[in-house]
Scaffold this motif. Structure first.
Motif, PDB file in Angstrom:
ATOM      1  N   PHE A 157       6.731  -2.193  -8.535  1.00 10.90           N
ATOM      2  CA  PHE A 157       8.052  -2.586  -9.014  1.00 10.90           C
ATOM      3  C   PHE A 157       9.057  -1.961  -8.066  1.00 10.90           C
ATOM      4  CE2 PHE A 157      11.958  -2.120 -11.387  1.00 10.90           C
ATOM      5  CZ  PHE A 157      12.047  -3.292 -12.129  1.00 10.90           C
ATOM      6  N   TYR A 158       9.834  -2.794  -7.348  1.00 13.97           N
ATOM      7  CA  TYR A 158      10.661  -2.323  -6.243  1.00 13.97           C
ATOM      8  C   TYR A 158      12.136  -2.169  -6.612  1.00 13.97           C
ATOM      9  CZ  TYR A 158       6.917  -3.283  -2.841  1.00 13.97           C
ATOM     10  OH  TYR A 158       5.744  -3.286  -2.114  1.00 13.97           O
ATOM     11  N   GLY A 159      12.746  -1.150  -5.995  1.00 17.58           N
ATOM     12  CA  GLY A 159      14.188  -1.033  -5.895  1.00 17.58           C
ATOM     13  C   GLY A 159      14.598  -1.256  -4.455  1.00 17.58           C
ATOM     14  N   ILE A 174       9.472   2.021  -7.556  1.00 15.74           N
ATOM     15  CA  ILE A 174       9.906   2.659  -8.797  1.00 15.74           C
ATOM     16  C   ILE A 174       8.697   3.057  -9.637  1.00 15.74           C
ATOM     17  CG2 ILE A 174      11.319   2.404 -10.870  1.00 15.74           C
ATOM     18  CD1 ILE A 174      12.888   2.318  -8.212  1.00 15.74           C
ATOM     19  N   GLU A 175       7.743   2.151  -9.731  1.00 21.23           N
ATOM     20  CA  GLU A 175       6.474   2.452 -10.394  1.00 21.23           C
ATOM     21  C   GLU A 175       5.450   1.403  -9.989  1.00 21.23           C
ATOM     22  OE1 GLU A 175       7.328   2.492 -14.559  1.00 21.23           O
ATOM     23  OE2 GLU A 175       7.165   0.326 -14.790  1.00 21.23           O
ATOM     24  N   VAL A 176       4.199   1.714 -10.224  1.00 25.96           N
ATOM     25  CA  VAL A 176       3.107   0.771  -9.974  1.00 25.96           C
ATOM     26  C   VAL A 176       2.603   0.283 -11.322  1.00 25.96           C
ATOM     27  CG1 VAL A 176       0.852   0.417  -8.923  1.00 25.96           C
ATOM     28  CG2 VAL A 176       2.491   1.984  -7.848  1.00 25.96           C
ATOM     29  N   ARG A 177       2.576  -1.035 -11.464  1.00 28.96           N
ATOM     30  CA  ARG A 177       2.280  -1.629 -12.758  1.00 28.96           C
ATOM     31  C   ARG A 177       0.910  -2.303 -12.779  1.00 28.96           C
ATOM     32  NH1 ARG A 177       8.069  -4.417 -14.445  1.00 28.96           N
ATOM     33  NH2 ARG A 177       8.936  -2.562 -15.430  1.00 28.96           N
ATOM     34  N   ALA A 178       0.402  -2.461 -13.989  1.00 30.45           N
ATOM     35  CA  ALA A 178      -0.852  -3.174 -14.200  1.00 30.45           C
ATOM     36  C   ALA A 178      -0.695  -4.068 -15.422  1.00 30.45           C
ATOM     37  CB  ALA A 178      -2.002  -2.192 -14.398  1.00 30.45           C
ATOM     38  N   PHE A 179      -1.432  -5.165 -15.434  1.00 30.75           N
ATOM     39  CA  PHE A 179      -1.409  -6.084 -16.565  1.00 30.75           C
ATOM     40  C   PHE A 179      -2.819  -6.580 -16.797  1.00 30.75           C
ATOM     41  CE2 PHE A 179      -0.968 -10.080 -18.782  1.00 30.75           C
ATOM     42  CZ  PHE A 179       0.100  -9.889 -19.642  1.00 30.75           C
TER      43      PHE A 179
END
Length: 560
Positions: free
Chosen positions: A493-495, A528-533
């Motif tokens: 998740f990018y800024g 910002i963070e690394v996400r998973a789904f």
């Protein structure tokens, strides 16, 4: 110990004691103090009880923000900085003890219990109320209950369908199939719509109207891929000839736009009598504006807005990486506070070397320390949300009385366009609907020309929903309906680049999802963070653990 859903039923009669959320008609005290045995005894008590339903329907599961204004910050387009349960959902590491999901479940069933209480008792005063008020009150309670079940099924799938007050010994209930609940919602909205007025005046403004019932019917049908029902209900709203698009898109989410003919239904707030307020501005505002900047949009959302020629930024000759916000769909700047713009009367600049900025609250303007660059808790993405941030809340940012839209006409038009396309009925009426949204005077994007394939039009309407409805609470349901959440919600998740700009446009796919793999300075983007789904789990939220522990018939959703 019984499930929380039904314990609240024992106290449901206190609905009449709740302060109302509508300016005027909710700012009332009970005419007397009836007990649950004698309630209702007259028409005024019935009206007061229904008034209370509106207050409870507008609960805030996080940071005193209405549900629809917080939830997008747990999707691919937004982020919650507070290490909250919403952030956990966005990151994909939530479980059945997640408090954001728990609170929505709990508060939703409180609303449903209160609606059931009203509906079970209103016949006591049928002979003491005018037919118009009696029928309207019944329809309002049915509407609010259906509205609540609509989003419960969106988030949780199968849920217990409770349509009457229950005794405590009857409170152990299993889930009802989602399709059955959806059928109930559609039937309720169809039946209550004729008893709801087309519009209201004076102190009654803010109540559910016939258009609101039909619009929520259209939304429910769309989210459940009942395309014919969605198109029919949306067309019924259009045929009422009551609503039109607000000329100024940005003003629609400000005090100046509260009485717009685009708004079909909105939660009402009133600061003066401390009836009900919300803290949206405080959560969204920049640090210079003395806000918290804790709910912020993503770089990917910024990059998905097209150029003014209607082309994606990876296709348009108008896109200049050195001036990335120039020649863009105006809704980008109306939705998001962009570096270089004026936000809350300050120069908004988030480049980390911009140590000073202009304060336009003074005459002449003065240079001040730029908190949006130097404060450790300034917006992590480099952007802020602009919708629902109004200078009128400057004195008290934590107690805004700015009404929060729940349904507006632009959504209805986009529901109609999407449903018609999915029905393989791509006719001029579908083009007219999407082009009305694109071509309101303050937006003026190029019209979509006829002759598109179903695949091409599907891409256009999906992107249009993102440009138009970002930060209004639709993104999670859209990702689920389109079955693209595992792609949208996985990875970085990018800024923004903190001391520069993105060197080239990312690739943008047919769903409006961005790919930065070919961007030369991708490594400079702030992660910002690394996400998973987990596609085998996360298309539904978990049933709160407390509910499954106390109600043995309530089966947890898969893989939680």
């Amino acid at each position: 110990m019984k499930t929380n859903i039904y314990l609240i039923i024992l106290a449901a009669f206190v609905v009449i004691l709740g302060a109302s959320c509508k300016k005027g008609y909710l700012d009332k005290s009970p005419l007397s103090g009836p007990s649950d045995e004698t309630f209702f005894t007259n028409q005024d008590e019935l009206v007061l009880a229904v008034n209370g339903l509106y207050k409870y329907a507008g609960y805030a599961p996080l940071d005193n923000m209405p549900l629809n204004l917080s939830i997008d910050n747990g999707t691919d387009i937004g982020w919650d900085r507070n290490n909250s349960a919403l952030q956990s959902i966005g990151k994909g590491n939530h479980d059945s003890n997640n408090t954001y999901a728990r609170d929505i479940w709990r508060e939703a069933y409180k609303v449903i219990a209160k609606c059931n209480f009203v509906l079970d008792n209103l016949y006591k005063v049928q002979d003491k109320a005018t037919p118009a008020i009696f029928n309207r009150s019944k329809a309002e309670a049915r509407f609010i209950r259906a509205y609540t079940y609509n989003y419960l099924t969106d988030y949780f799938g199968d849920v217990p369908l409770v349509t009457n007050m229950l005794k405590l010994e009857d409170a152990q209930l299993p889930k009802t199939a989602k399709a059955t609940v959806v059928d109930f919602v559609l039937k309720e909205l169809t039946e209550c719509a004729p008893d709801l007025p087309l519009n209201y005046t004076g102190a009654d403004v803010g109540r559910a109207s016939r258009g609101a019932a039909l619009a929520i019917k259209a939304r429910t049908a769309l989210n459940n891929e009942l395309w014919a029902d969605a198109a029919e209900a949306a067309k019924a709203v259009m045929d009422l000839k009551v609503y039109s698009l607000h000329n100024n898109f940005g003003a629609l989410f400000s005090y100046a736009g509260q009485n717009s003919s685009e708004i079909i239904w909105a939660f009402q707030y009133l600061r003066a009598s401390k009836t009900k307020t919300h803290s949206t501005a405080n959560n969204l505002l920049s640090r210079n504006g003395q806000g918290f900047s804790n709910k912020v949009p993503s770089q990917s959302l910024v990059d998905v807005y097209p150029c003014t020629d209607g082309l994606n930024i990876d296709e348009s000759p108008l896109f200049d990486p050195q001036n990335p916000y120039k020649n863009r769909d105006p809704r980008l700047g109306f939705t998001i506070a962009l570096p270089g713009s004026t936000f809350f009367n300050y120069q908004f600049e988030t480049h980390r070397d911009s140590l000073k900025c202009w304060n336009y609250n003074t005459t002449p303007a003065t240079r001040v320390d730029n908190q949006d660059a130097i404060n450790a808790f300034a917006t992590f993405t480099g952007y802020c949300w602009r919708k629902y941030v109004d200078l009128e809340d400057k004195i008290d940012r934590t107690n805004s009385e700015l009404n929060v839209i729940q349904i507006r006409y632009a959504e209805v038009l986009l529901i109609y366009a999407e449903a018609k396309n999915e029905l393989n009925q791509l006719d001029q009426s579908a083009y007219d609907a999407i082009n009305l949204v694109r071509q309101r005077p303050s937006v003026a994007m190029p019209a979509i020309l006829s002759g598109k394939t179903n695949v091409e039009f599907r891409s256009l309407v999906r992107k249009e929903r993102l440009y138009e409805l970002a930060m209004e609470g639709f993104r999670q349901s859209d990702l689920r309906r389109w079955k693209i959440a595992e792609k949208a919600m996985t990875g970085n998740f990018y800024g923004r680049v903190q001391r520069g700009l993105v060197a080239a446009a990312p690739q943008i796919d047919d769903n409006g999802l961005t790919d930065y793999s070919a961007v030369p300075n991708r490594a400079d983007l702030r992660v910002i963070e690394v996400r998973a789904f987990n596609k085998n789990r996360d298309y539904l939220w978990p049933i709160p653990n407390l509910e499954t522990v106390t109600n043995k018939l309530l089966i947890q959703n898969p893989n939680y």
